[in-house]
Design a protein around this motif. Sequence first.
Motif, PDB file in Angstrom:
ATOM      1  N   UNK A 730       8.014  -5.471 -12.054  1.00 39.12           N
ATOM      2  CA  UNK A 730       7.928  -4.023 -11.917  1.00 39.12           C
ATOM      3  C   UNK A 730       6.885  -3.648 -10.884  1.00 39.12           C
ATOM      4  N   UNK A 731       7.040  -2.442 -10.366  1.00 37.22           N
ATOM      5  CA  UNK A 731       6.046  -1.917  -9.426  1.00 37.22           C
ATOM      6  C   UNK A 731       4.787  -1.573 -10.212  1.00 37.22           C
ATOM      7  N   UNK A 732       3.701  -2.223  -9.865  1.00 34.52           N
ATOM      8  CA  UNK A 732       2.427  -1.998 -10.546  1.00 34.52           C
ATOM      9  C   UNK A 732       1.502  -1.204  -9.628  1.00 34.52           C
ATOM     10  N   UNK A 733       1.355   0.064  -9.944  1.00 35.39           N
ATOM     11  CA  UNK A 733       0.420   0.887  -9.188  1.00 35.39           C
ATOM     12  C   UNK A 733      -1.002   0.590  -9.665  1.00 35.39           C
ATOM     13  N   UNK A 734      -1.972   0.595  -8.754  1.00 34.53           N
ATOM     14  CA  UNK A 734      -3.358   0.308  -9.156  1.00 34.53           C
ATOM     15  C   UNK A 734      -3.851   1.307 -10.189  1.00 34.53           C
ATOM     16  N   UNK A 735      -4.796   0.874 -10.997  1.00 32.55           N
ATOM     17  CA  UNK A 735      -5.384   1.753 -11.985  1.00 32.55           C
ATOM     18  C   UNK A 735      -6.175   2.866 -11.298  1.00 32.55           C
ATOM     19  N   UNK A 736      -6.338   3.939 -12.027  1.00 34.19           N
ATOM     20  CA  UNK A 736      -6.991   5.109 -11.440  1.00 34.19           C
ATOM     21  C   UNK A 736      -8.433   4.792 -11.038  1.00 34.19           C
ATOM     22  N   UNK A 737      -9.122   3.960 -11.818  1.00 35.99           N
ATOM     23  CA  UNK A 737     -10.507   3.625 -11.466  1.00 35.99           C
ATOM     24  C   UNK A 737     -10.572   2.819 -10.181  1.00 35.99           C
ATOM     25  N   UNK A 738      -9.602   1.923  -9.995  1.00 33.10           N
ATOM     26  CA  UNK A 738      -9.579   1.130  -8.765  1.00 33.10           C
ATOM     27  C   UNK A 738      -9.271   1.995  -7.557  1.00 33.10           C
ATOM     28  N   UNK A 739      -8.316   2.926  -7.715  1.00 28.59           N
ATOM     29  CA  UNK A 739      -7.944   3.785  -6.593  1.00 28.59           C
ATOM     30  C   UNK A 739      -9.103   4.703  -6.196  1.00 28.59           C
ATOM     31  N   UNK A 740      -9.767   5.239  -7.198  1.00 27.55           N
ATOM     32  CA  UNK A 740     -10.872   6.152  -6.894  1.00 27.55           C
ATOM     33  C   UNK A 740     -12.034   5.413  -6.246  1.00 27.55           C
ATOM     34  N   UNK A 741     -12.280   4.190  -6.700  1.00 28.20           N
ATOM     35  CA  UNK A 741     -13.426   3.449  -6.168  1.00 28.20           C
ATOM     36  C   UNK A 741     -13.264   3.105  -4.701  1.00 28.20           C
ATOM     37  N   UNK A 742     -12.018   3.003  -4.208  1.00 23.42           N
ATOM     38  CA  UNK A 742     -11.799   2.668  -2.801  1.00 23.42           C
ATOM     39  C   UNK A 742     -11.509   3.899  -1.955  1.00 23.42           C
ATOM     40  N   UNK A 743     -11.448   5.058  -2.575  1.00 20.41           N
ATOM     41  CA  UNK A 743     -11.196   6.271  -1.792  1.00 20.41           C
ATOM     42  C   UNK A 743     -12.443   6.596  -0.965  1.00 20.41           C
ATOM     43  N   UNK A 744     -12.279   6.976   0.307  1.00 19.16           N
ATOM     44  CA  UNK A 744     -13.436   7.219   1.188  1.00 19.16           C
ATOM     45  C   UNK A 744     -14.402   8.272   0.657  1.00 19.16           C
TER      46      UNK A 744
END
Length: 946
Positions: A730-744
């Motif tokens: 399945x398509x596994x989208x990154x967790x919200x904490x991971x996405x936020x931590x790499x957002x500029x």
Amino acid sequence: MGSAIEKGGGLLYRTWESSSSSSSSSAASDEWNPTDTVLFFGLSLVLGIACRHMLRGTRVPYTVALLVIGIGLGSLEYGTSLQLGRIGDGIRLWAHIDPDLLLAVFLPALLFESSFSMEVHQIKRCMMQMLLLAVPGVLISTCCLGCALKLVFPYNWSWTTSLLLGGLLSATDPVAVVALLKDLGASKKLSTIIEGESLMNDGTAIVVYQLFYRMVLGESFTSGAIIKFLTQVSLGAVGIGIAFGIASVLWLGFIFHDTVIEITLTLAVSYVAYFTAQEGAAVSGVLAVMTLGMFYAAVARTAFKGDGQQSLHHFWEMVAYIANTLIFILSGIVIAEGFLNGGNIFHNHGHAWGHLFLLYIFVQLSRFIVVGVLYPFLRYFGYGLDWKEATIVIWSGLRGAVALSLSLSVKRTSDSSIYLSSETGNLFVFLTGGIVFLTLIVNGSTTQFILHLLDMDKLSATKKRILNFTKYEMLNKALEAFGDLGEDEELGPVDWPTVKRYISSLNNLEGSCEHPHGASEADNNLDPTNLKDIRIRLLNGVQAAYWGMLDEGRITQTTANILMQSVDEAIDLASHEPLCDWKGLRSYVHFPDYYKLLQASIFPQKMVTYFTVERLESACYICAAFLRAHRIARRQLHDFIGDSGIASIVIDESDAEGDEARKFLEDVRVTFPQVLRVVKTRQVTYSVLNHLIDYVQNLEKVGLLEEKEMLHLHDAVQTDLKRFLRNPPLVMLPKITDLISVHPLLGALPSIVREPLQRSSKEIMKPRGVPLYKEGSKPNGVWLISNGVVKWTSKSIRSKHSMHPSFTHGSTLGLYELLVGKRCLCDIITDSAVLCFFIESEKILSLLASGPAVEDFLWQESAIFIAKLLLPQVFEKMPMHELRALVAESTFASTRKSKLSKDRNTRRPRGPVTTQTHPNPIAYHGSNTVLLSEHSGYQSSSYRCK
């Protein structure tokens, strides 16, 4: 039929009354051995095999010959002193089978085979024409024949009895004509209309028969009751057919690579549906099975793959062949019995034969009236109908086993009913049997002559040129084969003249090979028929490629149905438009409007994300399969037809169609690369496992593995394949904490500031075309783009700049307006599926109290948005990290820092910045100082970059 028809206890045969037998030896026989029925069954199949074998390639329809054979067998048994012994006993047992049982045994199989073998696209296009002929057509025919029987024939029947026979004779069975049309390569639409009408016609005629049968037996109906009865019987049957179709298709989804069970399920569900409708719900079993078969044709055709599909096709073809063989031989026997044992008919009605031929004329006239009255509508709906095709529709109104079985039911009832005399029952069988015989012998045998007379059995000039060209290509292939196989080291050379003599199909080629498009291109005039022909051939190649990809696991069953439907629709338009099969796929690739309803707060975000990602997966499957199939078809067309102007036009049309699909896949590769990765992973996994299965089977074929060893390895790989199909990656989208931590924006903030924002941010999935905010609206928060693309539009800025930039991963939207306390500068609309995060304005404004460094950083982020918004020609193609670094190096940060330090004691820690004059962000381009904005409502200041 239904509850209205008296049942015979479900017995296979009834006791033969010796008083009705004309043979003394038969009368003396008190009991027959039931196993004689098996002897007749075997004899019928042998006669059917011999008949089909001998008549192959002749103009005599197979079913007509079977009817004649049945009449011959019946005449020998009932009309002569010659006795056929146990064969004769078997004939008598089969001839007196319960008519309801006869329908229950043969009809479900024949109806399911006919409806399942029809193309769903043809059914959709011809549905109105079939309904017109099957519903109003049956009613018109019933009225015409009922009036003729009442007013012309001297039988003194009541109106209901006359209409009963009229409805009974309205059931058509054009199996001989349909088979002939397929053999001659007639248009699919004509075969579909005739066969589809026959399927629906049987159901409608039986419903009409049930109505008048009950009226003859003394029941009375008001007009409202008649409408209610017809509606319940018809719609109820359709509902039962769909219900059984859905249940069995769902069950079919749990069966894994077991062809025997899959085929058995289709056979079982056809009979169970017929029995449930006919006996359980007292509705039309014919319509129920017909609906079931069409549902399978529309939904489940792609559920059978590879060898399973071929096995299913051969199985149902065999079932239909056996059923037709028995039915037509048995029909001939029943007709012979009716003629030879109808002494009372000929005694009381001396002109019975004349009445039979007169009724045949009325049957043909009623068919002419039906088609004539409905012809304007038949021309308008579906593919239309010209006068030649209408002539074939009129002439194809054959009668068959359904009408004969219903007449036998009437005869059986008349033997013990006060409402129907025994003589009437005998007349029903005699007249119906005679009409079945005459329509099959006259109409069935002369259909090919009518087709030839109307020039409907000839190939078009375009097809003839293609065939001649193909023969030369076949000769070239034969020469290539001779070069490869002509001599070997074991046996030496071959006698090529002898080989050529045995290839008689290629011996009559004269002159040089002429390209099928040579003449039209030499005249610089593209023949529209050639263009249509090549388009259809390429589309057929595309559809064949889809079937191949389904077997390879590159596309799912649902995707295959969508793709093949688009090809069918494009074939219909091949003569009027360029290749347009992508037109039918566009709505499945882009997000439909109803996806916007998912943005309502009542739906959980996880559900919205799931459906959005699933839609992206399906669109990627469709686009990739479309491009691959067209690429395969273009290569095959070029290899076959070579270089030609017409072929080049079609190939260019095919290539141009793929532009939108290629762009979509490229956008997904940029915005959601994990979706493409999962789709490709699924395809490769399925392909590898199938390759392993083929490899193991091939080792067994060449003798390197024993069967037991092969089965052991085969079962192991099948287990892996089953696990993969039931639990695919399945398509596994990154967790919200991971996405936020790499957002500029948030990733650069100190953890003590970032963690509260992470807890308060909302993950949102938006489909394409949804606005995040609109121009002039009050900002209520900040949007952080994680995956996807958004674009902007503005009424006030549009005239200044023709380019409208897009914002992708890492963009922060709405921050500038929030900091300056102004309304939104433009509309921000999603240009693809977008995974984003929303942070409320109070949470962002609270960061201003975290220190000058955080506030400066927020202004730098807002500068990036303004830079791309107001100078798209400068910054549109600049990577985001370069633009961010450029803003960080400008003097903007230091300028704001000094100004903010002066105003620190006069500004509140929360709320928007209250100063009225805000320096506009600047950026460095080349060696010039660039003023980014003179936007109305904002005072501008110019700063020189370091």
